[in-house]
Design a protein around this motif. Structure first.
Motif, mmCIF file in Angstrom:
data_model
loop_
_atom_site.group_PDB
_atom_site.id
_atom_site.type_symbol
_atom_site.label_atom_id
_atom_site.label_comp_id
_atom_site.label_asym_id
_atom_site.label_seq_id
_atom_site.Cartn_x
_atom_site.Cartn_y
_atom_site.Cartn_z
ATOM 1 N N SER A 190 0.920 -1.164 0.078
ATOM 2 C CA SER A 190 0.008 0.071 -0.004
ATOM 3 C C SER A 190 0.854 1.196 -0.042
ATOM 4 O O SER A 190 0.554 2.177 -0.643
ATOM 5 C CB SER A 190 -0.982 -0.095 1.260
ATOM 6 N N CYS A 191 2.126 1.194 0.816
ATOM 7 C CA CYS A 191 2.919 2.584 0.865
ATOM 8 C C CYS A 191 3.756 2.617 -0.534
ATOM 9 O O CYS A 191 3.684 3.718 -1.107
ATOM 10 C CB CYS A 191 3.900 2.085 1.816
ATOM 11 N N ARG A 194 1.330 4.508 -2.718
ATOM 12 C CA ARG A 194 1.281 5.650 -2.559
ATOM 13 C C ARG A 194 2.293 6.664 -2.940
ATOM 14 O O ARG A 194 2.226 7.665 -3.456
ATOM 15 C CB ARG A 194 0.982 6.049 -0.919
ATOM 16 N N GLN A 197 2.467 7.795 -6.455
ATOM 17 C CA GLN A 197 1.622 8.899 -6.911
ATOM 18 C C GLN A 197 2.232 10.043 -6.857
ATOM 19 O O GLN A 197 2.010 11.197 -7.117
ATOM 20 C CB GLN A 197 0.542 8.773 -6.051
ATOM 21 N N THR A 198 3.544 9.937 -6.442
ATOM 22 C CA THR A 198 4.511 11.069 -6.231
ATOM 23 C C THR A 198 5.812 11.030 -7.230
ATOM 24 O O THR A 198 5.790 10.063 -7.694
ATOM 25 C CB THR A 198 4.868 11.284 -4.774
ATOM 26 N N ILE A 262 4.583 11.649 2.978
ATOM 27 C CA ILE A 262 3.966 10.266 2.541
ATOM 28 C C ILE A 262 3.413 9.643 3.895
ATOM 29 O O ILE A 262 4.257 9.677 4.769
ATOM 30 C CB ILE A 262 4.906 9.444 1.630
#
Length: 284
Positions: A190-191, A194, A197-198, A262
């Protein structure tokens, strides 16, 4: 996004697919479908799929065996990662390399920051460090993710081994002088999602928050599973002679995530309890 995931049949690889496929198009390639030590095959797949990111989850993780199987450890953990990084760079894709706490010698005494000097004790750690170095040199859009003490539904890991042993023996012995940060593969996946997305590229420590000894980890595993009938005895690492030396304290601090804004991982006990209450029941 379009994601190419190597090592998709492994413990982390499977959870990467489970977590990311709901929002992204995942090209999940197992060891049987793609030999990452074959540079031409790996580069060809990257060109044909043209992903937005390559997640290099393929890994040689046999810590003790790596001491004598050094060539294969470096071919998978370093050379393959280098080919993946070059392939990703050629098409403008991001590169995610999953590394390890074993790049440290464990002598610092407090959790390691991303900027701390590396000094692996064994062949496995050296091969992963080489993979980090090649990724940095060959990819301008890279995420190097150091993690530790992974466990999940698939594959063999410390949690499943403790629970299996508890089902066979009334008394267990676990070392109490090795410390680290237990990490649930679903949370790690999951991390990673995320982070993708950056564009906050760099080196990160990504593990469930906090740390514990192997003994305390085993205690928490048995408690979460309701196995209060099992007697747990502490022991020194010297009681277990293994080919590869382990770092004494390789706990990880997540300063990189915090600085990049994050979201941090949840604490290791909450993650463990969630795994045993839900995901572990689905194993097999």
């Amino acid at each position: 996004m379009k994601l190419l995931i190597t090592g998709a049949g492994g413990q982390l690889g499977r959870d990467l697919v489970r977590v990311l496929e709901s929002e992204h198009t995942c090209y999940a390639l197992t060891r049987e479908e793609l030999d990452v030590t074959d540079g031409d095959a790996l580069s060809g797949r990257i060109r044909s799929i043209a992903p937005d990111a390559v997640i290099y989850a393929a890994a040689y993780t046999q810590v003790d065996q790596a001491e004598t199987d050094l060539e294969m450890a470096f071919r998978v953990n370093a050379v393959g990662a280098g080919h993946a990084a070059m392939g990703a760079e050629a098409i403008g894709a991001a590169m995610v390399y999953v590394s390890t706490d074993y790049v440290f010698d464990g002598k610092k005494g407090t959790p390691y920051l991303e900027t701390d000097p590396v000094s692996p004790l064994g062949a496995y750690g050296r091969s992963k460090l080489a993979g980090e170095q090649l990724t940095r040199e060959l990819s301008s859009r890279h995420f190097i993710i150091r993690t530790s003490w992974l466990y999940g539904r698939d594959g063999s890991n410390f949690v499943t081994k403790i629970l299996a042993a508890a089902g066979q023996r009334p008394e267990l012995t676990v070392v109490d002088d090795q410390f680290g940060s237990p990490t649930y593969t679903v949370d790690l996946a999951s991390c990673i999602g995320r982070m993708l997305q950056t564009q906050a590229y760099g080196t990160y420590h990504v593990a469930n928050r906090g740390f514990c000894s192997r003994y305390a980890f085993a205690e928490a595993i048995l408690a979460a599973a309701g196995r209060h009938d099992v007697i747990l005895n502490p022991a020194s690492s010297e009681a277990f002679v293994l080919p590869a030396q382990r770092p004494e304290n390789s706990a990880l601090a997540d300063r990189g995530l915090r600085r990049a804004g994050i979201p941090r991982m949840r604490d290791w006990k909450s993650a463990l309890e969630h795994f045993i209450d839900s995901d572990y029941l689905l194993k097999g």
